[in-house]
Design a protein around this motif. Sequence first.
Motif, mmCIF file in Angstrom:
data_model
loop_
_atom_site.group_PDB
_atom_site.id
_atom_site.type_symbol
_atom_site.label_atom_id
_atom_site.label_comp_id
_atom_site.label_asym_id
_atom_site.label_seq_id
_atom_site.Cartn_x
_atom_site.Cartn_y
_atom_site.Cartn_z
ATOM 1 N N LYS A 158 50.730 13.151 -11.747
ATOM 2 C CA LYS A 158 50.212 14.555 -11.680
ATOM 3 C C LYS A 158 48.980 14.816 -12.708
ATOM 4 N N VAL A 159 47.971 13.522 -12.540
ATOM 5 C CA VAL A 159 46.783 13.798 -13.524
ATOM 6 C C VAL A 159 45.407 13.639 -12.748
ATOM 7 N N ASP A 160 44.338 13.920 -12.972
ATOM 8 C CA ASP A 160 43.359 13.838 -12.371
ATOM 9 C C ASP A 160 42.730 11.989 -12.310
ATOM 10 N N THR A 161 41.662 11.842 -11.565
ATOM 11 C CA THR A 161 41.062 10.827 -11.203
ATOM 12 C C THR A 161 40.785 10.164 -12.383
ATOM 13 N N GLN A 162 40.144 10.491 -13.371
ATOM 14 C CA GLN A 162 39.587 9.761 -14.542
ATOM 15 C C GLN A 162 40.684 9.523 -15.337
ATOM 16 N N GLU A 163 41.750 10.361 -15.662
ATOM 17 C CA GLU A 163 42.841 9.604 -16.290
ATOM 18 C C GLU A 163 43.582 8.536 -15.598
ATOM 19 N N ALA A 164 43.732 8.864 -14.368
ATOM 20 C CA ALA A 164 44.424 7.691 -13.417
ATOM 21 C C ALA A 164 43.615 6.297 -13.632
ATOM 22 N N GLN A 165 42.389 6.573 -13.532
ATOM 23 C CA GLN A 165 41.576 5.260 -13.574
ATOM 24 C C GLN A 165 41.995 4.731 -15.124
ATOM 25 N N ALA A 166 42.000 5.548 -16.004
ATOM 26 C CA ALA A 166 42.227 5.039 -17.453
ATOM 27 C C ALA A 166 43.586 4.143 -17.572
ATOM 28 N N VAL A 167 44.553 5.042 -17.028
ATOM 29 C CA VAL A 167 45.985 4.192 -16.630
ATOM 30 C C VAL A 167 45.749 3.077 -16.013
ATOM 31 N N GLY A 168 45.271 2.935 -14.902
ATOM 32 C CA GLY A 168 45.110 1.752 -14.341
ATOM 33 C C GLY A 168 44.396 0.437 -14.974
ATOM 34 N N THR A 169 43.421 0.868 -15.663
ATOM 35 C CA THR A 169 42.474 0.003 -16.505
ATOM 36 C C THR A 169 43.338 -0.476 -17.450
ATOM 37 N N MET A 170 44.457 0.256 -18.241
ATOM 38 C CA MET A 170 45.244 -0.223 -19.090
ATOM 39 C C MET A 170 46.529 -1.123 -18.498
#
Length: 516
Positions: A67-79
């Motif tokens: 339940k997050v936006d696309t930018q935060e999701a991309q940050a989690v994926g990069t982590m």
Amino acid sequence: MTIKLIRDHGQHYRPRMACLKKVEALLIEMQDPKSGVNSSEQKLSVTSIPHVIAGKDIIAWITSHMKVDTQEAQAVGTMLVAFGFIYPLQDPKKLILKADGSFYRFQTPYFWPAQKWKAQDTDYAIYLAKRNIRKKGILDEYEQERYEKFYKWLNHKWDFIVNQAKEQNRAGKQRTKADRVVFDCQERAYWIVHRPPPETHSAMDYGVDRLFDPNAEEEKTSYYYRRIIIFTQQAIMRPKVKSTVSLGANPWQTDDDAYWTLNMPEVCQPEPAERNKQKAQGKQDGVVWSTVPQPSPRGPPDSTRSAPSPHLLQCSELFEPCIVDLPTKMTVERWSFSFLELLRDPCGRANFRLFLKKEFSGENLAFWEAAEELKWGAASAISEKAETVFKMFLAPGAPRWINVDGRTMALTVKGLQCPHRYVLDAAQTHIFMLMKKDTFYRYLKSPVYKDMQKKAISPAPHNFTEAQLEQNSRNRKPGLHPFVTWQRQQEEKARAAAATAPIDIKKLIANKLERQ
């Protein structure tokens, strides 16, 4: 990879393990056949690779699941990619998650960073030797350098390393082509995470191994409670503020202003009219202007100093604040992180001073600045400045009297009998905590701060491509040390003086005769 028998080499005692265990649970949900990320079979250089996922599918799953936006999701994926839970297939050296159709794959649990065995140089040397055999001597430049270093460092067991590499290469040939390609990608992704290329940030940098587990619960025995009682009694009896006369206890604090003088030619000189205008305005607002330069941003870290903000303008007289008209929105948001962030920023401190002026409590910030000035002033003027500050803020009937408790006042008066740099530390800490716990939170809710948030500017994003940014990072060189710059300036001055000096013909003739 060689088989590990002793599986605990300090990895268990790293505080990052709690975070990685949670990430493992998220990875298990992502690999669920029904509710996980959609995977398919894709071709990679003529070989079919099973269970391949796309970057956009990973971001979409994280967005819907967390339940997050696309930018935060991309940050989690990069982590996840940086820690090695997911690895890229097409560009393995770039450990980022791209929001497109780039191919990725889940790492096998054997190579997860939460495993309790540590990546060793011997294993890395075996991997490089195996790649060297498979590629017939064609390695990347940084891998070739490390291979040659390992040949020198591990020469005493190089036969074992080469034999292990040959055996692993022979065992790999017995697998199918798809399995062999998948395992090679997994192993390469593991070593890119744990032995990254030069000038690449590694997410696995954890510092020194701990000798004990900080998260382990201690057994509640009588000895444990006895230590807690003794520690609590000592904490209650300990004075809240430390005021010491020892000036040589801290090696970072010195009266030598050599580095301040060296840094002055590198910064700009403000106009005299503008400087006088700032000083006159500061006197009206109750600012105590320093008469000594503050330490350079290159100096050692301190609790009240930090690197200059992006909107801080430098000048040759470092003790005079130079502030831009409007800071950025990100800078204004940083002020709300902590009271120290607000005081470190000259623009934030000026805005906070405006708020205190409206609340008729500007003397608190003025006293804090005066105490800071006393710490970094010249040693010859300490007694005079300490007496001036005491008469201005602490003495009975002072024109800008501040409210401190009796114990702090007694400690300060006792220290003024033999003034030193930190004689006002007790009163300064008391005023600092008063502003931090009370005034700071009212400032964040005040119209002054909200107006600054509205007026703050948002700089336009850069238009550089990834290739340009990568090229800029490679071309970036470290700056010269101030002492080197000063030494070069002195050499140029000496040459100019020698060129313009009158020539002594008799001395030249005498030197020639001596040489002959």
